[in-house]
Design a protein around this motif. Structure first.
Motif, PDB file in Angstrom:
ATOM      1  N   THR A 185       0.475   9.849 -22.346  1.00 43.73           N
ATOM      2  CA  THR A 185       1.580   9.155 -21.692  1.00 43.73           C
ATOM      3  C   THR A 185       1.040   8.580 -20.381  1.00 43.73           C
ATOM      4  N   SER A 186       1.866   7.898 -19.635  1.00 46.47           N
ATOM      5  CA  SER A 186       1.439   7.340 -18.346  1.00 46.47           C
ATOM      6  C   SER A 186       2.387   7.819 -17.252  1.00 46.47           C
ATOM      7  N   ASP A 187       1.841   8.082 -16.070  1.00 45.15           N
ATOM      8  CA  ASP A 187       2.689   8.497 -14.969  1.00 45.15           C
ATOM      9  C   ASP A 187       3.277   7.259 -14.287  1.00 45.15           C
ATOM     10  N   ILE A 188       3.939   7.463 -13.171  1.00 40.87           N
ATOM     11  CA  ILE A 188       4.648   6.369 -12.509  1.00 40.87           C
ATOM     12  C   ILE A 188       3.694   5.273 -12.025  1.00 40.87           C
ATOM     13  N   GLU A 189       2.412   5.615 -11.843  1.00 40.87           N
ATOM     14  CA  GLU A 189       1.421   4.629 -11.410  1.00 40.87           C
ATOM     15  C   GLU A 189       0.609   4.100 -12.593  1.00 40.87           C
ATOM     16  N   LEU A 190       1.118   4.347 -13.815  1.00 39.14           N
ATOM     17  CA  LEU A 190       0.499   3.878 -15.056  1.00 39.14           C
ATOM     18  C   LEU A 190      -0.878   4.482 -15.292  1.00 39.14           C
ATOM     19  N   GLU A 191      -1.093   5.665 -14.736  1.00 37.36           N
ATOM     20  CA  GLU A 191      -2.328   6.393 -15.004  1.00 37.36           C
ATOM     21  C   GLU A 191      -2.144   7.171 -16.305  1.00 37.36           C
TER      22      GLU A 191
END
Length: 210
Positions: A185-191
């Protein structure tokens, strides 16, 4: 006093009462029946799996045990879980501990395993998706989701060209799990973050002559 629950259920009952009494035919005129040569299907499936960051290990059926042992050793897996119906010959070269899964084993305790080995029901080359259907050699859904490493054995003969062809081989009444690479998945910073909702590592052993 009417609660929100009563309101919602009342609206559901009203909608059901207004629904047509006869079943509505669903058009299924999408493209079906596609085929690809074995080498093209293998190349496409492998390309999609690698793109999803899965590890791919093609082999002939007679090398299944050796390749599985190599893959498990490569990932440092000493204690693995397997579904009750997995072919025991597949683990003949593995020198670690094997725990056969059962419904009586609490799902959270599966986290103590280094990995899991399962078979598969069918796969789709076009999307790089593997389907598990809860058959004895695939086990319950928790077994393939809780351990951090999933080693999945796929027979090339079970790999279809597209989604319609793959779905047509499934039994609708069976619980189906779709796997497209390791859990990510990706976190809020698209990491990109892996291993949040399932195994961090997916290794696929493709038996090219099976």
């Amino acid at each position: 006093m009417t609660t929100a629950r009563d309101t919602v259920l009342g609206r559901v009952r009203d909608a059901l009462a207004l629904a047509p009494a006869t079943a509505t035919a669903i058009p299924r005129d999408y493209r079906t029946g596609r085929t690809l040569p074995d080498d093209v299907r293998l190349a496409l499936f492998t390309d999609r799996l690698v793109d999803y960051k899965a590890r791919v290990h093609p082999c002939t059926a007679d090398r299944t045990a050796d390749v599985l042992a190599e893959v498990l050793r490569e990932h440092g897996a000493h204690r693995i879980g397997v579904p009750a119906g997995l072919d025991a010959r597949w683990l003949a070269a593995f020198d670690g501990e094997v725990q056969q899964d059962s419904a009586g084993i609490p799902a959270p305790s599966l986290d103590t395993l280094d990995g899991v080995v399962t078979a598969s029901a069918v796969s789709c080359a076009e999307t790089g998706t593997i389907f598990l259907d809860g058959s004895p050699d695939q086990g319950r859904r928790a077994l393939s989701l809780v351990p951090d490493l999933h080693v999945c054995v796929v027979d090339l003969s079970s790999v279809e060209a597209g989604v319609p062809e793959a779905v047509a081989r499934l039994v609708p009444e069976r619980p189906t799990t779709l796997i497209s690479g390791p859990s990510a998945t990706s976190d809020i910073e698209l990491e990109r973050v892996e291993g949040v909702h399932g195994p961090r590592t997916l290794a696929v052993v493709i038996r090219t002559d099976a």
